[in-house]
Design a protein around this motif. Structure first.
Motif, PDB file in Angstrom:
ATOM      1  N   ALA A  48       0.836  -1.198   0.000  1.00 37.58           N
ATOM      2  CA  ALA A  48       0.000   0.000   0.000  1.00 37.58           C
ATOM      3  C   ALA A  48       0.873   1.252   0.000  1.00 37.58           C
ATOM      4  O   ALA A  48       0.617   2.192  -0.752  1.00 37.58           O
ATOM      5  CB  ALA A  48      -0.921   0.001   1.209  1.00 37.58           C
ATOM      6  N   THR A 108      -3.907  -0.750  -8.163  1.00 35.90           N
ATOM      7  CA  THR A 108      -5.062  -0.792  -7.267  1.00 35.90           C
ATOM      8  C   THR A 108      -4.721  -0.255  -5.892  1.00 35.90           C
ATOM      9  O   THR A 108      -5.476   0.522  -5.313  1.00 35.90           O
ATOM     10  CB  THR A 108      -5.550  -2.238  -7.097  1.00 35.90           C
ATOM     11  OG1 THR A 108      -5.657  -2.804  -8.380  1.00 35.90           O
ATOM     12  CG2 THR A 108      -6.884  -2.263  -6.411  1.00 35.90           C
ATOM     13  N   MET A 109      -3.563  -0.677  -5.389  1.00 38.16           N
ATOM     14  CA  MET A 109      -3.190  -0.237  -4.057  1.00 38.16           C
ATOM     15  C   MET A 109      -3.038   1.279  -4.013  1.00 38.16           C
ATOM     16  O   MET A 109      -3.166   1.893  -2.959  1.00 38.16           O
ATOM     17  CB  MET A 109      -1.885  -0.897  -3.617  1.00 38.16           C
ATOM     18  CG  MET A 109      -1.965  -2.398  -3.479  1.00 38.16           C
ATOM     19  SD  MET A 109      -3.167  -2.932  -2.276  1.00 38.16           S
ATOM     20  CE  MET A 109      -2.183  -2.942  -0.789  1.00 38.16           C
ATOM     21  N   LEU A 155     -10.666  -2.451  -1.114  1.00 35.38           N
ATOM     22  CA  LEU A 155      -9.828  -2.110  -2.269  1.00 35.38           C
ATOM     23  C   LEU A 155     -10.667  -1.923  -3.516  1.00 35.38           C
ATOM     24  O   LEU A 155     -10.481  -0.999  -4.297  1.00 35.38           O
ATOM     25  CB  LEU A 155      -8.786  -3.206  -2.504  1.00 35.38           C
ATOM     26  CG  LEU A 155      -7.668  -3.286  -1.476  1.00 35.38           C
ATOM     27  CD1 LEU A 155      -6.773  -4.467  -1.762  1.00 35.38           C
ATOM     28  CD2 LEU A 155      -6.854  -2.008  -1.499  1.00 35.38           C
ATOM     29  N   SER A 161      -5.891   2.850  -2.446  1.00 33.59           N
ATOM     30  CA  SER A 161      -6.383   2.175  -1.257  1.00 33.59           C
ATOM     31  C   SER A 161      -6.490   3.060  -0.021  1.00 33.59           C
ATOM     32  O   SER A 161      -6.958   2.624   1.008  1.00 33.59           O
ATOM     33  CB  SER A 161      -5.467   0.997  -0.931  1.00 33.59           C
ATOM     34  OG  SER A 161      -4.226   1.497  -0.520  1.00 33.59           O
ATOM     35  N   GLN A 218     -12.626   1.381  -3.387  1.00 36.49           N
ATOM     36  CA  GLN A 218     -11.791   2.540  -3.688  1.00 36.49           C
ATOM     37  C   GLN A 218     -11.535   2.647  -5.184  1.00 36.49           C
ATOM     38  O   GLN A 218     -11.539   3.727  -5.740  1.00 36.49           O
ATOM     39  CB  GLN A 218     -10.444   2.422  -2.963  1.00 36.49           C
ATOM     40  CG  GLN A 218     -10.518   2.403  -1.470  1.00 36.49           C
ATOM     41  CD  GLN A 218     -11.183   3.625  -0.915  1.00 36.49           C
ATOM     42  OE1 GLN A 218     -12.397   3.635  -0.721  1.00 36.49           O
ATOM     43  NE2 GLN A 218     -10.420   4.660  -0.676  1.00 36.49           N
TER      44      GLN A 218
END
Lengths: 312, 315
Positions: free
Chosen positions: A194, B307-308, B197, B311, B200
């Motif tokens: 992340a 994708t992250m 996830l 997040s 978002q």
């Protein structure tokens, strides 16, 4: 969304009716949510909420739960010496896998971010690979094996540092450190991903502006541009890290056994497992779980508050 | 004509210049400047950082490397003192004997493989399906309760199955799911992290697309699976990875006690329990077990990063 506007005139007819109407209009939404919500309720919400009432009972899975008031909690905090050891161990491990692991994965993500894309990919893979391995403890078990075939024993003896192999996994002097190392090893995981993605998110023009404004070195750049613009990512990673930090012990359990020698690596999770699945004192186990959940929520609130204060 | 041609050339030249400059700004200036600044800062610093990264990288990767290495060592190399970090005569003998040992187990190996593959496939597919449906609705619609559900999901990110399983055990015992496939599959289906996830990522999709589909008469399910999901491929790949990882690591634990229902990680435990004599075989099993998630991750890594990036938790 758009459907909401259609309900304009109804708004005056009282809040309850309005809500009912909105529920009817959005019936499809509930349909789509249903499978998730049902499973989520059964396997996450009910377990978390049930841990409190069950904590007030004496329950052995055979007879019906018997209400015993606060007795579980008083025993836990006043008479259970092992629980105190577990709290101490959990806190020490949580400090390593939580704050230290968090800062470490932040710096890793930061350092990697400035590299060539190929190096970036390689390093991401290297740092994330351990958290994908389901066979963690078997590998470490053999690295720390107590005989001369264990890698560390063999190397240390070959170098002449040791005369006899060390019982890494049963000697009380070493168990804790070994479990801590393994815990650190697997705890980089999703938080690291992340954060790494968060760095990619930052608007490059910010750095340009910063350079014009007279930012001289990368530390200044980090504290005045990078961190403030990563708030949401920092929070997400923090949540993942807290959850990992407070539930330490699952790996240690398979590595050094449950309970570990003299409880030196005993964590709150281990304690709950011990009472839940070995002694079948479910009520007591639930009380332990509840204390753990409450602690996690509190720390989460605290981190939220801390980050919000810093970021705004 | 001549003049206009000249003018055109001039324009083109100017444009080319501009483009060049722009690309310089975009690519070189930013990075070179940063690099320069970095070099100015301290070369020693860069070197230190690199050494630090490499050391940490070795710490992270060494156990995995050692496991792979040991799995290819023949028996006379396995027990050399001190252990070597390379293999002279790589062999597949450990993998062969793994299958031999496994076939002499009470429950045949094929059953464990079937269980693992079955559980993984069912969890991965249902996890993705359930999370996508819910994520789409939460990202794009406001309805009574949506705010509360959103808040609960963010809080629930805290409670991983690590912390929950004792309570889950009680719930499943009440529902009579102990010692069935349900006990392996259901707890891993509704995964707050995947929902989060996906939510978002979907919220970055433009409303106009959904609106258009709605005007054309598509139902909410059609909009979700016909329009939104095909447009969030990176997020889907990320979900695939996380769901796959979680599913692949599922072990019966206390939830399942029939040997016929257990998954592959259990086999590894059994083999590793036989101790030092089967070191090579144990590592062979460990390597086999860690390959699928690593491969899935490698394939989809780029998508994960994308994708992250969405997040973050915003209140």
């Amino acid at each position: 969304m758009a459907k909401a506007s259609a309900a304009g005139p109804l708004k005056n007819q009282g809040k309850f009716k309005y809500t009912l109407h909105m529920m009817r209009v959005n019936a499809g939404c509930y349909g789509m949510m249903a499978p998730f919500l049902i499973l989520f309720t059964i396997f996450t919400i009910v377990p978390v909420i049930m841990s409190l009432p069950m904590g007030f009972t004496n329950f052995n899975m055979v007879q019906l739960p018997k209400f015993i008031g606060l007795s579980n909690f008083t025993t836990l905090f006043l008479n259970d010496d092992v629980f105190m050891i577990a709290v101490k161990n959990t806190l020490v491990m949580a400090i390593f896998t939580g704050p230290i692991g968090y800062v470490l994965s932040f710096f890793l993500a930061w350092l990697i971010n400035e590299m060539h894309p190929v190096l970036k990919t390689i390093f991401t893979f290297v740092f994330y690979a351990p958290s994908m391995t389901p066979s963690v403890y078997v590998i470490w078990q053999l690295l720390f094996s107590g005989d001369t075939y264990g890698y560390f024993n063999a190397i240390l003896m070959d170098l002449g540092i040791l005369n006899a192999p060390i019982q890494w996994l049963t000697d009380t002097g070493y168990i804790f450190v070994v479990v801590l190392i393994v815990q650190m090893w697997i705890s980089m995981g999703a938080g690291f991903l992340a954060l790494r993605a968060g760095f990619q998110n930052i608007d490059k023009s910010m750095y340009e502006a910063g350079a014009i404004e007279g930012i001289k070195n990368r530390w200044q750049e980090l504290f005045s541009i990078t961190i403030p613009s990563m708030g949401p990512q920092l929070l997400f990673a923090a949540v993942l890290q807290i959850s990992a930090a407070f539930t330490v012990g699952v790996v240690g359990q398979s590595l050094v056994g449950l309970p570990s020698t003299d409880y030196v690596a005993h964590t709150i999770m281990n304690h709950a497992t011990d009472y839940g699945t070995i002694r079948y004192e479910m009520g007591y186990s639930c009380a332990i779980c509840f204390v753990l959940f409450a602690a996690m929520l509190l720390v989460n609130k605290f981190i939220n508050w801390l980050l919000a204060k810093y970021l705004d | 004509m001549g003049l206009s041609e000249k003018e055109k050339k001039k324009q083109e030249k100017a444009l080319a210049k501009l483009r060049k400059r722009q690309s310089k700004i975009n690519i070189e200036k930013l990075h070179v400047k940063k690099n320069k600044k970095r070099a100015n800062g301290s070369t020693a610093g860069t070197v230190t950082i690199f050494i630090f990264l490499i050391l940490l990288g070795i710490f992270m990767i060494f156990p995995l490397y050692y496991a792979i290495l040991q799995s290819f060592k023949p028996i006379h190399e396995l027990f050399v003192f001190p252990p070597k970090l390379y293999v002279l005569e790589p062999t597949l003998v450990n993998y062969e004997s793994m299958f031999k040992i496994a076939s002499s187990l009470w429950v045949p190996l094929s059953r464990y493989i079937f269980n693992s593959v079955f559980v993984t496939v069912v969890i991965t597919i249902s996890n993705m399906f359930v999370c996508c449906c819910a994520a789409f609705v939460l990202a794009k619609y406001r309805f009574p309760g949506s705010g509360a559900i959103n808040k609960i999901i963010v809080t629930a990110l805290l409670f991983t199955s690590n912390a929950l399983w004792i309570m889950q055990f009680l719930v499943m015992a009440t529902l009579g799911m102990i010692d069935t496939y349900w006990a392996l599959i259901l707890p891993s289906v509704a995964m707050p992290m995947n929902l989060f996830l996906m939510r978002q990522s979907i919220s970055t999709i433009h409303d106009s697309m959904i609106e258009a589909a709605r005007v054309d008469g598509a139902g909410i399910f059609r909009i979700c699976w016909g329009i939104v999901i095909p447009n969030s491929k990176p997020a889907m790949m990320t979900l695939l990875i996380f769901a796959f990882q979680a599913a692949w690591a599922v072990q019966g634990g206390v939830l399942v006690y029939s040997e016929e229902l257990k998954t592959l990680p259990t086999i590894m435990q059994q083999i590793s329990a036989s101790g030092i004599a089967r070191q090579g075989v144990t590592f062979a099993t460990a390597v086999l077990l860690m390959i699928p998630p690593l491969v899935v991750f490698m394939i989809a890594q780029g998508n994960v990063m994308e994708t992250m990036a969405n997040s973050g938790i915003k209140d």
